[in-house]
Design a protein around this motif. Sequence first.
Motif, PDB file in Angstrom:
ATOM      1  N   GLU A   1       0.830  -1.204   0.000  1.00  0.00           N
ATOM      2  CA  GLU A   1       0.000   0.000   0.000  1.00  0.00           C
ATOM      3  C   GLU A   1       0.864   1.253   0.000  1.00  0.00           C
ATOM      4  O   GLU A   1       0.533   2.248  -0.646  1.00  0.00           O
ATOM      5  CB  GLU A   1      -0.915  -0.020   1.225  1.00  0.00           C
ATOM      6  CG  GLU A   1      -1.921  -1.161   1.200  1.00  0.00           C
ATOM      7  CD  GLU A   1      -2.592  -1.409   2.532  1.00  0.00           C
ATOM      8  OE1 GLU A   1      -3.603  -2.136   2.553  1.00  0.00           O
ATOM      9  OE2 GLU A   1      -2.108  -0.891   3.558  1.00  0.00           O
ATOM     10  N   ALA A   2       1.979   1.202   0.728  1.00  0.00           N
ATOM     11  CA  ALA A   2       2.869   2.366   0.804  1.00  0.00           C
ATOM     12  C   ALA A   2       3.505   2.666  -0.549  1.00  0.00           C
ATOM     13  O   ALA A   2       3.533   3.820  -0.992  1.00  0.00           O
ATOM     14  CB  ALA A   2       3.945   2.130   1.862  1.00  0.00           C
ATOM     15  N   ILE A   3       4.010   1.635  -1.231  1.00  0.00           N
ATOM     16  CA  ILE A   3       4.702   1.893  -2.494  1.00  0.00           C
ATOM     17  C   ILE A   3       3.736   2.271  -3.610  1.00  0.00           C
ATOM     18  O   ILE A   3       4.135   2.862  -4.617  1.00  0.00           O
ATOM     19  CB  ILE A   3       5.570   0.694  -2.925  1.00  0.00           C
ATOM     20  CG1 ILE A   3       4.715  -0.543  -3.210  1.00  0.00           C
ATOM     21  CG2 ILE A   3       6.635   0.386  -1.885  1.00  0.00           C
ATOM     22  CD1 ILE A   3       5.515  -1.724  -3.741  1.00  0.00           C
ATOM     23  N   ASN A   4       2.444   1.951  -3.442  1.00  0.00           N
ATOM     24  CA  ASN A   4       1.449   2.321  -4.454  1.00  0.00           C
ATOM     25  C   ASN A   4       0.802   3.679  -4.183  1.00  0.00           C
ATOM     26  O   ASN A   4      -0.064   4.122  -4.944  1.00  0.00           O
ATOM     27  CB  ASN A   4       0.358   1.255  -4.535  1.00  0.00           C
ATOM     28  CG  ASN A   4       0.835  -0.007  -5.232  1.00  0.00           C
ATOM     29  OD1 ASN A   4       1.602   0.077  -6.195  1.00  0.00           O
ATOM     30  ND2 ASN A   4       0.415  -1.167  -4.762  1.00  0.00           N
ATOM     31  N   LEU A   5       1.215   4.341  -3.109  1.00  0.00           N
ATOM     32  CA  LEU A   5       0.661   5.641  -2.774  1.00  0.00           C
ATOM     33  C   LEU A   5       1.132   6.695  -3.786  1.00  0.00           C
ATOM     34  O   LEU A   5       2.328   6.871  -4.001  1.00  0.00           O
ATOM     35  CB  LEU A   5       1.096   6.043  -1.364  1.00  0.00           C
ATOM     36  CG  LEU A   5       0.483   7.329  -0.804  1.00  0.00           C
ATOM     37  CD1 LEU A   5      -1.015   7.134  -0.541  1.00  0.00           C
ATOM     38  CD2 LEU A   5       1.200   7.735   0.486  1.00  0.00           C
ATOM     39  N   LEU A   6       0.190   7.385  -4.402  1.00  0.00           N
ATOM     40  CA  LEU A   6       0.510   8.400  -5.403  1.00  0.00           C
ATOM     41  C   LEU A   6       0.353   9.802  -4.815  1.00  0.00           C
ATOM     42  O   LEU A   6      -0.332   9.996  -3.802  1.00  0.00           O
ATOM     43  CB  LEU A   6      -0.403   8.244  -6.621  1.00  0.00           C
ATOM     44  CG  LEU A   6      -0.352   6.901  -7.345  1.00  0.00           C
ATOM     45  CD1 LEU A   6      -1.333   6.899  -8.523  1.00  0.00           C
ATOM     46  CD2 LEU A   6       1.055   6.575  -7.822  1.00  0.00           C
ATOM     47  N   GLY A   7       0.964  10.773  -5.473  1.00  0.00           N
ATOM     48  CA  GLY A   7       0.937  12.140  -4.992  1.00  0.00           C
ATOM     49  C   GLY A   7      -0.460  12.684  -4.787  1.00  0.00           C
ATOM     50  O   GLY A   7      -0.724  13.391  -3.808  1.00  0.00           O
ATOM     51  N   GLU A   8      -1.388  12.358  -5.710  1.00  0.00           N
ATOM     52  CA  GLU A   8      -2.750  12.885  -5.608  1.00  0.00           C
ATOM     53  C   GLU A   8      -3.552  12.246  -4.478  1.00  0.00           C
ATOM     54  O   GLU A   8      -4.659  12.682  -4.160  1.00  0.00           O
ATOM     55  CB  GLU A   8      -3.511  12.708  -6.923  1.00  0.00           C
ATOM     56  CG  GLU A   8      -3.673  11.269  -7.379  1.00  0.00           C
ATOM     57  CD  GLU A   8      -2.584  10.845  -8.358  1.00  0.00           C
ATOM     58  OE1 GLU A   8      -2.875  10.028  -9.239  1.00  0.00           O
ATOM     59  OE2 GLU A   8      -1.448  11.367  -8.224  1.00  0.00           O
ATOM     60  N   HIS A   9      -2.991  11.181  -3.867  1.00  0.00           N
ATOM     61  CA  HIS A   9      -3.681  10.509  -2.764  1.00  0.00           C
ATOM     62  C   HIS A   9      -3.307  11.097  -1.405  1.00  0.00           C
ATOM     63  O   HIS A   9      -3.756  10.586  -0.370  1.00  0.00           O
ATOM     64  CB  HIS A   9      -3.365   9.011  -2.771  1.00  0.00           C
ATOM     65  CG  HIS A   9      -3.855   8.308  -3.991  1.00  0.00           C
ATOM     66  ND1 HIS A   9      -3.298   7.127  -4.458  1.00  0.00           N
ATOM     67  CD2 HIS A   9      -4.847   8.628  -4.860  1.00  0.00           C
ATOM     68  CE1 HIS A   9      -3.931   6.764  -5.559  1.00  0.00           C
ATOM     69  NE2 HIS A   9      -4.870   7.644  -5.815  1.00  0.00           N
TER      70      HIS A   9
ATOM     71  N   LEU B   1       5.866  16.150  -3.632  1.00  0.00           N
ATOM     72  CA  LEU B   1       4.770  15.358  -4.197  1.00  0.00           C
ATOM     73  C   LEU B   1       4.462  15.764  -5.633  1.00  0.00           C
ATOM     74  O   LEU B   1       4.463  16.950  -5.966  1.00  0.00           O
ATOM     75  CB  LEU B   1       3.508  15.528  -3.354  1.00  0.00           C
ATOM     76  CG  LEU B   1       3.544  14.976  -1.923  1.00  0.00           C
ATOM     77  CD1 LEU B   1       2.213  15.233  -1.244  1.00  0.00           C
ATOM     78  CD2 LEU B   1       3.855  13.489  -1.933  1.00  0.00           C
ATOM     79  N   GLN B   2       4.204  14.750  -6.472  1.00  0.00           N
ATOM     80  CA  GLN B   2       3.802  14.982  -7.861  1.00  0.00           C
ATOM     81  C   GLN B   2       2.636  14.052  -8.198  1.00  0.00           C
ATOM     82  O   GLN B   2       2.707  12.849  -7.934  1.00  0.00           O
ATOM     83  CB  GLN B   2       4.968  14.700  -8.825  1.00  0.00           C
ATOM     84  CG  GLN B   2       6.152  15.640  -8.679  1.00  0.00           C
ATOM     85  CD  GLN B   2       5.833  17.056  -9.128  1.00  0.00           C
ATOM     86  OE1 GLN B   2       4.979  17.262  -9.994  1.00  0.00           O
ATOM     87  NE2 GLN B   2       6.511  18.032  -8.539  1.00  0.00           N
ATOM     88  N   ASP B   3       1.567  14.610  -8.768  1.00  0.00           N
ATOM     89  CA  ASP B   3       0.429  13.775  -9.169  1.00  0.00           C
ATOM     90  C   ASP B   3       0.884  12.734 -10.187  1.00  0.00           C
ATOM     91  O   ASP B   3       1.652  13.035 -11.110  1.00  0.00           O
ATOM     92  CB  ASP B   3      -0.674  14.635  -9.788  1.00  0.00           C
ATOM     93  CG  ASP B   3      -1.398  15.471  -8.748  1.00  0.00           C
ATOM     94  OD1 ASP B   3      -1.101  15.313  -7.553  1.00  0.00           O
ATOM     95  OD2 ASP B   3      -2.253  16.288  -9.142  1.00  0.00           O
ATOM     96  N   GLY B   4       0.379  11.535 -10.001  1.00  0.00           N
ATOM     97  CA  GLY B   4       0.706  10.452 -10.926  1.00  0.00           C
ATOM     98  C   GLY B   4       2.018   9.759 -10.626  1.00  0.00           C
ATOM     99  O   GLY B   4       2.363   8.779 -11.292  1.00  0.00           O
ATOM    100  N   GLU B   5       2.769  10.251  -9.636  1.00  0.00           N
ATOM    101  CA  GLU B   5       4.049   9.627  -9.285  1.00  0.00           C
ATOM    102  C   GLU B   5       3.973   9.041  -7.882  1.00  0.00           C
ATOM    103  O   GLU B   5       3.265   9.556  -7.012  1.00  0.00           O
ATOM    104  CB  GLU B   5       5.181  10.658  -9.362  1.00  0.00           C
ATOM    105  CG  GLU B   5       5.430  11.160 -10.771  1.00  0.00           C
ATOM    106  CD  GLU B   5       6.636  12.090 -10.830  1.00  0.00           C
ATOM    107  OE1 GLU B   5       7.321  12.260  -9.788  1.00  0.00           O
ATOM    108  OE2 GLU B   5       6.883  12.647 -11.913  1.00  0.00           O
ATOM    109  N   ARG B   6       4.747   7.974  -7.677  1.00  0.00           N
ATOM    110  CA  ARG B   6       4.765   7.311  -6.375  1.00  0.00           C
ATOM    111  C   ARG B   6       5.431   8.212  -5.340  1.00  0.00           C
ATOM    112  O   ARG B   6       6.510   8.742  -5.587  1.00  0.00           O
ATOM    113  CB  ARG B   6       5.495   5.975  -6.453  1.00  0.00           C
ATOM    114  CG  ARG B   6       4.818   4.959  -7.384  1.00  0.00           C
ATOM    115  CD  ARG B   6       5.693   3.731  -7.569  1.00  0.00           C
ATOM    116  NE  ARG B   6       5.153   2.839  -8.577  1.00  0.00           N
ATOM    117  CZ  ARG B   6       4.416   1.762  -8.317  1.00  0.00           C
ATOM    118  NH1 ARG B   6       4.133   1.453  -7.061  1.00  0.00           N
ATOM    119  NH2 ARG B   6       3.957   1.005  -9.293  1.00  0.00           N
TER     120      ARG B   6
END
Length: 346
Positions: A190-198, A234-239
């Motif tokens: 779950e941590a590695i799949n966290l994206l900037g927009e989340h 943080l960047q949207d679409g990036e981990r």
Amino acid sequence: MSDLELKERDGVWYAYGSIGGKRIRKSLGTRDKKRAIEILAQFKATAWKRHTYGEEAVRLFEEAATSYMQQGGEARYLVPIIKYFKGRTIGTIKPAEIRSMALVLYPRHSPATRNRQAVIPARAVINHAHDLGWCGPLKVKMFDVPKSNKHKPVERDWIDAFLEQADKDGLPHLAACVLFMHQTAARVSEAINLLGEHVDLNERIAVLSKTKTEEWSVRHLTAELVARIVGLGLQDGERVFSYTERASVNRRMAKVCERAGIQRRSTHSAGRHSFGTNAMSVEGASIKAAMDAGGWKSAKLFMETYVHSKDAGRALAEKFDRQNGKFATIPAQPAKRKGYRFGKKG
């Protein structure tokens, strides 16, 4: 008497008639009359068996497994189980046979593996069939799993030493990832799949979109964690933490532990397990609050794993003291004791 007969329609053979008053019009899927006769005989036998004894007498395990998977059931471990029970009617499978299947498929594996990869999936299929009215419910005794010391929670001193070494090594994403798991109970996947927009740093929340329970889960961030994440950019679409594989996180953690001179810990140990244990040590924290904060669904699992009664006897004795108030001092035992043997004065 109700019966079935063959009829040809556009070159394909059909079964026409009724069984037990139920009208049947069914394609036999063949243009070969000889083959159609064989299929009709099988179909007729099954239909009469269903009419006489119910669905339990005719539904096969593989049918139930297919229906289970089509309705969203976990298919990961079912292939060898389906092969093992192929051709068996679902209602004839007994609890002891489920355990025997687990031993055959996983002869050298741990009890936990047998439960996870054999007993639980097979039981889920049969209970799904019960929901469909194909058989009765089934209870299977799980294999006893010995208590494991593999996952011990980490203390704050361990976290501080780890973060300090990760910072020295120039690994800010690893440091933030480990702290995130430790303070939110997030699994490494779950941590590695966290994206900037989340992540909403103003509200100090992160939303886990791909959790084990397939549900969105909100986690609240500490000020310390917010500061760490801000530094990552943080960047949207990036981990958020850059890592794409959980094995990479564990490998890096092992190296940092070695350089820091601290005991090696896995992502689960330093993260979710530590969160569950530490949450219950917070004064005033309830089991429900700890479960909600960490995304636990099973109260039984959480209580068995993380809720421990420390010095229960002493705590109860002190509670009784408070209830009873003042009490007379018990006189000390005299230095010279009177001896009694077999009820007679000595």
